[in-house]
Write a protein that holds these residues in place. Structure first.
Motif, PDB file in Angstrom:
ATOM      1  N   ASN A 222       0.824  -1.214   0.000  1.00 36.20           N
ATOM      2  CA  ASN A 222       0.000   0.000   0.000  1.00 36.20           C
ATOM      3  C   ASN A 222       0.858   1.263   0.000  1.00 36.20           C
ATOM      4  O   ASN A 222       0.545   2.254  -0.679  1.00 36.20           O
ATOM      5  CB  ASN A 222      -0.935   0.010   1.219  1.00 36.20           C
ATOM      6  CG  ASN A 222      -2.079  -0.967   1.089  1.00 36.20           C
ATOM      7  OD1 ASN A 222      -2.505  -1.279  -0.020  1.00 36.20           O
ATOM      8  ND2 ASN A 222      -2.569  -1.470   2.201  1.00 36.20           N
ATOM      9  N   ALA A 223       1.946   1.241   0.776  1.00 32.66           N
ATOM     10  CA  ALA A 223       2.860   2.398   0.808  1.00 32.66           C
ATOM     11  C   ALA A 223       3.532   2.582  -0.555  1.00 32.66           C
ATOM     12  O   ALA A 223       3.693   3.706  -1.039  1.00 32.66           O
ATOM     13  CB  ALA A 223       3.914   2.186   1.900  1.00 32.66           C
ATOM     14  N   ALA A 224       3.900   1.459  -1.174  1.00 27.36           N
ATOM     15  CA  ALA A 224       4.541   1.519  -2.499  1.00 27.36           C
ATOM     16  C   ALA A 224       3.571   2.055  -3.550  1.00 27.36           C
ATOM     17  O   ALA A 224       3.961   2.817  -4.441  1.00 27.36           O
ATOM     18  CB  ALA A 224       5.048   0.136  -2.894  1.00 27.36           C
ATOM     19  N   LEU A 225       2.307   1.657  -3.440  1.00 31.83           N
ATOM     20  CA  LEU A 225       1.295   2.146  -4.386  1.00 31.83           C
ATOM     21  C   LEU A 225       1.195   3.666  -4.325  1.00 31.83           C
ATOM     22  O   LEU A 225       1.156   4.341  -5.363  1.00 31.83           O
ATOM     23  CB  LEU A 225      -0.063   1.512  -4.065  1.00 31.83           C
ATOM     24  CG  LEU A 225      -1.250   2.012  -4.890  1.00 31.83           C
ATOM     25  CD1 LEU A 225      -1.092   1.665  -6.364  1.00 31.83           C
ATOM     26  CD2 LEU A 225      -2.567   1.430  -4.346  1.00 31.83           C
ATOM     27  N   PHE A 226       1.163   4.207  -3.113  1.00 37.56           N
ATOM     28  CA  PHE A 226       1.121   5.664  -2.944  1.00 37.56           C
ATOM     29  C   PHE A 226       2.340   6.325  -3.601  1.00 37.56           C
ATOM     30  O   PHE A 226       2.203   7.259  -4.391  1.00 37.56           O
ATOM     31  CB  PHE A 226       1.074   6.017  -1.457  1.00 37.56           C
ATOM     32  CG  PHE A 226       1.423   7.448  -1.154  1.00 37.56           C
ATOM     33  CD1 PHE A 226       0.589   8.486  -1.551  1.00 37.56           C
ATOM     34  CD2 PHE A 226       2.607   7.764  -0.488  1.00 37.56           C
ATOM     35  CE1 PHE A 226       0.922   9.817  -1.285  1.00 37.56           C
ATOM     36  CE2 PHE A 226       2.941   9.087  -0.218  1.00 37.56           C
ATOM     37  CZ  PHE A 226       2.099  10.113  -0.615  1.00 37.56           C
ATOM     38  N   LEU A 227       3.545   5.800  -3.303  1.00 33.78           N
ATOM     39  CA  LEU A 227       4.772   6.414  -3.827  1.00 33.78           C
ATOM     40  C   LEU A 227       4.890   6.276  -5.345  1.00 33.78           C
ATOM     41  O   LEU A 227       5.498   7.110  -6.005  1.00 33.78           O
ATOM     42  CB  LEU A 227       5.990   5.812  -3.140  1.00 33.78           C
ATOM     43  CG  LEU A 227       6.163   6.172  -1.658  1.00 33.78           C
ATOM     44  CD1 LEU A 227       7.306   5.374  -1.037  1.00 33.78           C
ATOM     45  CD2 LEU A 227       6.401   7.678  -1.471  1.00 33.78           C
ATOM     46  N   ALA A 228       4.304   5.206  -5.894  1.00 31.95           N
ATOM     47  CA  ALA A 228       4.369   4.981  -7.346  1.00 31.95           C
ATOM     48  C   ALA A 228       3.363   5.841  -8.101  1.00 31.95           C
ATOM     49  O   ALA A 228       3.551   6.141  -9.284  1.00 31.95           O
ATOM     50  CB  ALA A 228       4.101   3.512  -7.646  1.00 31.95           C
ATOM     51  N   SER A 229       2.308   6.240  -7.420  1.00 32.83           N
ATOM     52  CA  SER A 229       1.194   6.922  -8.084  1.00 32.83           C
ATOM     53  C   SER A 229       1.401   8.431  -8.160  1.00 32.83           C
ATOM     54  O   SER A 229       2.292   8.997  -7.520  1.00 32.83           O
ATOM     55  CB  SER A 229      -0.105   6.635  -7.330  1.00 32.83           C
ATOM     56  OG  SER A 229      -0.170   7.433  -6.148  1.00 32.83           O
ATOM     57  N   ASP A 230       0.516   9.079  -8.911  1.00 36.02           N
ATOM     58  CA  ASP A 230       0.565  10.539  -9.036  1.00 36.02           C
ATOM     59  C   ASP A 230       0.151  11.248  -7.751  1.00 36.02           C
ATOM     60  O   ASP A 230       0.340  12.458  -7.621  1.00 36.02           O
ATOM     61  CB  ASP A 230      -0.319  10.996 -10.199  1.00 36.02           C
ATOM     62  CG  ASP A 230       0.274  10.620 -11.549  1.00 36.02           C
ATOM     63  OD1 ASP A 230       1.491  10.349 -11.598  1.00 36.02           O
ATOM     64  OD2 ASP A 230      -0.469  10.571 -12.538  1.00 36.02           O
ATOM     65  N   MET A 231      -0.398  10.503  -6.788  1.00 35.30           N
ATOM     66  CA  MET A 231      -0.713  11.106  -5.485  1.00 35.30           C
ATOM     67  C   MET A 231       0.570  11.580  -4.800  1.00 35.30           C
ATOM     68  O   MET A 231       0.535  12.466  -3.950  1.00 35.30           O
ATOM     69  CB  MET A 231      -1.427  10.096  -4.582  1.00 35.30           C
ATOM     70  CG  MET A 231      -2.879   9.863  -4.965  1.00 35.30           C
ATOM     71  SD  MET A 231      -3.689   8.706  -3.841  1.00 35.30           S
ATOM     72  CE  MET A 231      -3.907   9.766  -2.415  1.00 35.30           C
ATOM     73  N   ALA A 232       1.693  10.980  -5.169  1.00 36.30           N
ATOM     74  CA  ALA A 232       2.985  11.337  -4.557  1.00 36.30           C
ATOM     75  C   ALA A 232       3.867  12.113  -5.535  1.00 36.30           C
ATOM     76  O   ALA A 232       5.096  12.085  -5.418  1.00 36.30           O
ATOM     77  CB  ALA A 232       3.702  10.066  -4.079  1.00 36.30           C
TER      78      ALA A 232
END
Length: 248
Positions: A222-232
């Motif tokens: 879940n943390a990786a998804l956030f960092l990979a996405s445009d949200m980050a």
């Protein structure tokens, strides 16, 4: 619409544990996946499952990330499949504990090759492919041990502390190219790697977690998804702890 729709993602060490959890979560968010492992049978099986279950494009790449020549060949194969890359997750890692007096040169070499040198090898090639895409995200797996150390883990802790230094340096170097570089520092996570610990050591680790229970691979994914996405998209040079308040 998934958070990674249209994104091309390479995950190293993806055949089991945290890597496999990331692969499944990223697939559920629409990513096109390139999954690496030294275990070609296990990675082919996961690729088949993901294609079937999530109906996304998914490919396997069997090479050892700790060997420079194999990384070069592996990325040549990747380049034939796709000319661009949006996300690299440097997840591959090994755990081989030993007290100082028992540490061998071979152990140091193998641990740093897999956990640390691989991050530089893969980031070199991946960043070139990201430039062709106009930017991207690199996510490096460190560890709570790399942040605060632990008895009997000088080699592992050193290899994971180095990953933080690499992350922060590459974040500064690649920011102007619109490539974000962040790290995740998991605590005690329920994976095949941690399941190998002796029962008393295992219980000691559980007892040191403020939230009182072991983490799941999905928590790290879940943390990786956030960092990979445009949200980050404005987040770089960070080390995100996923440890349930673990106090080593």
């Amino acid at each position: 619409m998934g958070m990674l729709q249209g994104k091309k993602v390479l995950i190293t060490g993806a055949s089991r544990g945290i890597g496999a959890a990331m692969a499944r979560l990223f697939a559920s968010h629409g990513a096109t996946l390139y999954l690496n492992s030294t275990n070609s049978e296990a990675i082919e099986s996961l690729v088949y499952d993901i294609r079937t279950e999530y109906d996304v494009e998914c490919h396997s790449l069997a090479f050892n990330v700790g060997v420079a020549d194999e990384v070069k060949t592996g990325f040549q194969s990747l380049f034939k499949l796709t000319k661009t890359l949006d996300v690299l997750v440097n997840n591959a890692g090994i755990l081989d504990d030993a007290l100082l007096g028992m540490v061998t040169a071979e152990q140091i070499q193998k641990t740093f090759s897999t956990n640390t040198f691989s991050v530089i090898y893969c980031s070199q090639y991946a960043s070139r492919m990201m430039l062709r895409a106009g930017g991207g995200a690199i996510i490096n797996l460190s560890s709570i041990i790399g942040c605060v150390g632990n008895q009997g883990q000088a080699v592992y802790g050193g290899s994971k502390a180095a990953v933080i230094g690499i992350t922060q340096s590459l974040a500064k170097e690649l920011a102007e190219k619109q490539i974000r570089v962040n790290a995740i520092a998991p605590g005690f996570i329920d994976t095949p790697m941690t399941q190998q610990l002796p029962k008393d050591k295992y219980q000691q680790r559980i007892d040191s977690i403020a939230m009182g229970h072991i983490g799941r691979p999905e928590d790290v994914a879940n943390a990786a998804l956030f960092l990979a996405s445009d949200m980050a998209k404005y987040v770089t040079g960070q080390v995100l702890g996923v440890d349930g308040g673990m106090l080593i």
